[in-house]
Design a protein around this motif. Sequence first.
Motif, PDB file in Angstrom:
ATOM      1  N   VAL A 185       1.474   4.136  -3.186  1.00  0.00           N
ATOM      2  CA  VAL A 185       1.360   5.589  -3.033  1.00  0.00           C
ATOM      3  C   VAL A 185       2.584   6.281  -3.611  1.00  0.00           C
ATOM      4  O   VAL A 185       2.484   7.320  -4.275  1.00  0.00           O
ATOM      5  N   TYR A 186       3.765   5.702  -3.379  1.00  0.00           N
ATOM      6  CA  TYR A 186       5.001   6.296  -3.882  1.00  0.00           C
ATOM      7  C   TYR A 186       5.086   6.285  -5.403  1.00  0.00           C
ATOM      8  O   TYR A 186       5.798   7.087  -6.003  1.00  0.00           O
ATOM      9  N   GLU A 237      -5.464  11.814   4.295  1.00  0.00           N
ATOM     10  CA  GLU A 237      -5.540  10.371   4.053  1.00  0.00           C
ATOM     11  C   GLU A 237      -4.281   9.753   4.658  1.00  0.00           C
ATOM     12  O   GLU A 237      -3.164  10.083   4.243  1.00  0.00           O
ATOM     13  N   VAL A 242      -1.660   6.781   5.454  1.00  0.00           N
ATOM     14  CA  VAL A 242      -1.126   5.518   4.957  1.00  0.00           C
ATOM     15  C   VAL A 242      -0.030   5.106   5.935  1.00  0.00           C
ATOM     16  O   VAL A 242       1.014   5.749   6.022  1.00  0.00           O
ATOM     17  N   VAL A 291       1.853  13.852  -1.484  1.00  0.00           N
ATOM     18  CA  VAL A 291       2.225  12.748  -0.607  1.00  0.00           C
ATOM     19  C   VAL A 291       3.316  13.261   0.330  1.00  0.00           C
ATOM     20  O   VAL A 291       4.395  13.649  -0.119  1.00  0.00           O
ATOM     21  N   ARG A 322       2.658   6.888  -7.476  1.00  0.00           N
ATOM     22  CA  ARG A 322       1.724   7.813  -8.118  1.00  0.00           C
ATOM     23  C   ARG A 322       2.475   9.040  -8.618  1.00  0.00           C
ATOM     24  O   ARG A 322       3.421   9.499  -7.981  1.00  0.00           O
ATOM     25  N   CYS A 358       5.593  12.438   3.718  1.00  0.00           N
ATOM     26  CA  CYS A 358       6.081  11.444   4.681  1.00  0.00           C
ATOM     27  C   CYS A 358       6.433  12.155   5.980  1.00  0.00           C
ATOM     28  O   CYS A 358       7.119  13.190   5.956  1.00  0.00           O
ATOM     29  N   GLU A 370       8.014  16.089   1.569  1.00  0.00           N
ATOM     30  CA  GLU A 370       7.274  15.879   0.327  1.00  0.00           C
ATOM     31  C   GLU A 370       8.309  15.565  -0.753  1.00  0.00           C
ATOM     32  O   GLU A 370       8.870  16.463  -1.397  1.00  0.00           O
ATOM     33  N   GLN A 422       0.831  -1.203   0.000  1.00  0.00           N
ATOM     34  CA  GLN A 422       0.000   0.000   0.000  1.00  0.00           C
ATOM     35  C   GLN A 422       0.866   1.253   0.000  1.00  0.00           C
ATOM     36  O   GLN A 422       0.594   2.213  -0.730  1.00  0.00           O
ATOM     37  N   VAL A 423       1.936   1.251   0.806  1.00  0.00           N
ATOM     38  CA  VAL A 423       2.859   2.387   0.857  1.00  0.00           C
ATOM     39  C   VAL A 423       3.560   2.547  -0.487  1.00  0.00           C
ATOM     40  O   VAL A 423       3.657   3.653  -1.033  1.00  0.00           O
ATOM     41  N   VAL A 475       2.161   9.565   4.935  1.00  0.00           N
ATOM     42  CA  VAL A 475       2.786   8.271   5.202  1.00  0.00           C
ATOM     43  C   VAL A 475       3.517   8.382   6.537  1.00  0.00           C
ATOM     44  O   VAL A 475       4.325   9.291   6.740  1.00  0.00           O
ATOM     45  N   ARG A 517      -1.985  13.143   1.420  1.00  0.00           N
ATOM     46  CA  ARG A 517      -1.728  11.766   1.825  1.00  0.00           C
ATOM     47  C   ARG A 517      -0.512  11.749   2.736  1.00  0.00           C
ATOM     48  O   ARG A 517       0.574  12.202   2.353  1.00  0.00           O
TER      49      ARG A 517
END
Length: 203
Positions: A7-8, A129, A131, A18, A10, A20, A60, A3-4, A100, A98
Amino acid sequence: MEQVLAVYQRPYNEQFPVVCVDESPKQLIEIRQYRSADGTRIEDSEYIRHGLGEIYMAFEALAGQRFVEVKDDHTAISWVSVMANLLDGPNETCVRMRVVGDNLSAHKPSAFYRVFSAEKAKNYLDRLEFVYTPKHGSWLDMAEIDLSILQRDCLNRHIATKELLAAEISVWQTKRNQKQAKANWQFTTKEARVRLHKLYPTT
């Protein structure tokens, strides 16, 4: 893990960044100093502890931007403050951010309702969101990479106060953001299924 990694993979979208997030403590230590008879400054082996400064790194990676804050502690309240500052500051215009990060007890969305009114808390959470990295998988959080660079560049020495710590980090952050320093992340889901095949069930 997958799942992680998904996301990376995208593409960059400033409306859906995204970010972190990770944190690391820094012990605040003052080294005793004195001057010898000839005026030379000498550092003593004696030191004074001034507590901890909790460093929150929000990285980011695709934009090459990071936002670093120093807090007094590592609590749900501090974490919520960092999340809110990201949405009110560098990601103010995004539709949804998102995040993480580690699935720690201090990283619970419900904590927003302890800090803000119900309406405001929901407004923040509607734009977030989460993750979470798996247990023993914190290495998947790219914020760890920037924290290690921060440690190497300017925190590998004694720092006495939270104010000085924040000032040092601010200078480092500005330089890194101006360079738009990104992370060259190459570990993909396809590679994970080969290199970590023992973790997958067999049929």
